[in-house]
Design an enzyme around this catalytic site. Structure first.
Site, PDB file in Angstrom:
ATOM      1  N   HIS A 135       0.845  -1.188   0.000  1.00  0.00           N
ATOM      2  CA  HIS A 135       0.000   0.000   0.000  1.00  0.00           C
ATOM      3  C   HIS A 135       0.885   1.245   0.000  1.00  0.00           C
ATOM      4  O   HIS A 135       2.095   1.162   0.121  1.00  0.00           O
ATOM      5  CB  HIS A 135      -0.812   0.069   1.298  1.00  0.00           C
ATOM      6  CG  HIS A 135      -1.648  -1.115   1.610  1.00  0.00           C
ATOM      7  ND1 HIS A 135      -2.991  -1.159   1.354  1.00  0.00           N
ATOM      8  CD2 HIS A 135      -1.344  -2.301   2.209  1.00  0.00           C
ATOM      9  CE1 HIS A 135      -3.495  -2.316   1.779  1.00  0.00           C
ATOM     10  NE2 HIS A 135      -2.507  -3.021   2.299  1.00  0.00           N
TER      11      HIS A 135
ATOM     12  N   GLU B 206       2.651  -0.841   4.349  1.00  0.00           N
ATOM     13  CA  GLU B 206       2.430   0.520   3.858  1.00  0.00           C
ATOM     14  C   GLU B 206       3.778   1.176   3.571  1.00  0.00           C
ATOM     15  O   GLU B 206       4.702   1.100   4.383  1.00  0.00           O
ATOM     16  CB  GLU B 206       1.708   1.374   4.909  1.00  0.00           C
ATOM     17  CG  GLU B 206       0.305   0.953   5.215  1.00  0.00           C
ATOM     18  CD  GLU B 206      -0.739   1.541   4.273  1.00  0.00           C
ATOM     19  OE1 GLU B 206      -0.374   2.252   3.307  1.00  0.00           O
ATOM     20  OE2 GLU B 206      -1.930   1.286   4.518  1.00  0.00           O
TER      21      GLU B 206
ATOM     22  N   HIS C 127      -2.462  -2.939  -3.355  1.00  0.00           N
ATOM     23  CA  HIS C 127      -3.848  -2.759  -2.938  1.00  0.00           C
ATOM     24  C   HIS C 127      -4.741  -2.594  -4.173  1.00  0.00           C
ATOM     25  O   HIS C 127      -5.874  -3.065  -4.213  1.00  0.00           O
ATOM     26  CB  HIS C 127      -3.939  -1.534  -2.023  1.00  0.00           C
ATOM     27  CG  HIS C 127      -5.135  -1.526  -1.142  1.00  0.00           C
ATOM     28  ND1 HIS C 127      -5.429  -0.455  -0.333  1.00  0.00           N
ATOM     29  CD2 HIS C 127      -6.117  -2.421  -0.915  1.00  0.00           C
ATOM     30  CE1 HIS C 127      -6.532  -0.703   0.345  1.00  0.00           C
ATOM     31  NE2 HIS C 127      -6.981  -1.892   0.003  1.00  0.00           N
TER      32      HIS C 127
ATOM     33  N   ASP D 279      -3.442   2.340  -4.949  1.00  0.00           N
ATOM     34  CA  ASP D 279      -2.078   2.274  -4.415  1.00  0.00           C
ATOM     35  C   ASP D 279      -1.466   0.876  -4.558  1.00  0.00           C
ATOM     36  O   ASP D 279      -2.202  -0.100  -4.597  1.00  0.00           O
ATOM     37  CB  ASP D 279      -2.067   2.734  -2.949  1.00  0.00           C
ATOM     38  CG  ASP D 279      -2.976   1.914  -2.030  1.00  0.00           C
ATOM     39  OD1 ASP D 279      -4.155   1.728  -2.360  1.00  0.00           O
ATOM     40  OD2 ASP D 279      -2.490   1.457  -0.979  1.00  0.00           O
TER      41      ASP D 279
END
Length: 191
Positions: free
Chosen positions: A32, A119, A158, A168
């Site tokens: 992400h 992330e 994602h 993303d």
């Protein structure tokens, strides 16, 4: 038993997680991006990190107008890789982080059940840093060793598991370079 924390990480604790379904195999890695406020990154040496506050349920809604719009959300990821390559872990890998939302991979719904979410501090359209790619490769290689069901074809963005909702890590993420770096790391560790 798998190690619950990755090496060389700063461990933080998010309340936004729970137990995976019994007998679930961790088999997908989802990449992400996040920046808070949108398009802004943590400055070197900063002690206050809105992403950290957000994942821990402590976001100050008065710190930026955008924060009031998202303060009700209960989300997390297993790890965040900052622009400088530092890795902070929020959820033990054996637990389910709330990162994928409504999602589907390989015919299965609810990707949070069987995935790990990483992330990258970034946006869809700004290049990620060399340090982030290096840390992501290292972390991914380690995860693949811990969870052999995560294979090269089960590392996705994602955008791939929620294409109607998410974009993303976006066009700025260099999948070709990342996969080449990862293959080289795998080759090196097996020679």
């Amino acid at each position: 038993m798998h190690r619950v924390n990755a090496p060389e990480t700063i461990v933080r604790h998010s309340p936004h997680c729970d137990q995976r379904p019994d007998g679930e195999t961790i088999s997908v890695l989802v990449i992400h991006n996040i920046s808070l406020p949108p398009g802004q990154f943590v400055q070197p040496g900063a002690t206050k990190r809105p992403i950290d506050d957000f994942f821990r349920g402590e976001l100050d809604i008065n710190a930026h107008p955008f924060f009031a719009d998202i303060s009700h959300l209960r989300v997390s990821a297993h790890c965040v890789i900052w622009r400088d390559g530092g890795i902070w872990q929020y959820v033990p890998f054996e637990h389910r982080a709330w990162h994928a939302g409504v999602s589907r991979f390989d015919g299965r719904e609810q990707c949070n059940d069987f995935s790990i979410g990483i992330e990258l501090e970034g946006t869809d359209d700004l290049p990620y840093t060399t340090e982030q790619y290096t840390s992501l490769v290292s972390l991914t290689r380690w995860l693949m060793q811990q969870y052999p069901a995560i294979t090269l074809d089960r590392i996705v963005g994602h955008e791939h598991i929620a294409p109607e909702r998410k974009t993303d890590p976006g066009p700025a993420f260099d999948w070709t370079m990342f996969r080449a770096m990862l293959r080289a790391a795998i080759q090196e560790s097996t020679s």
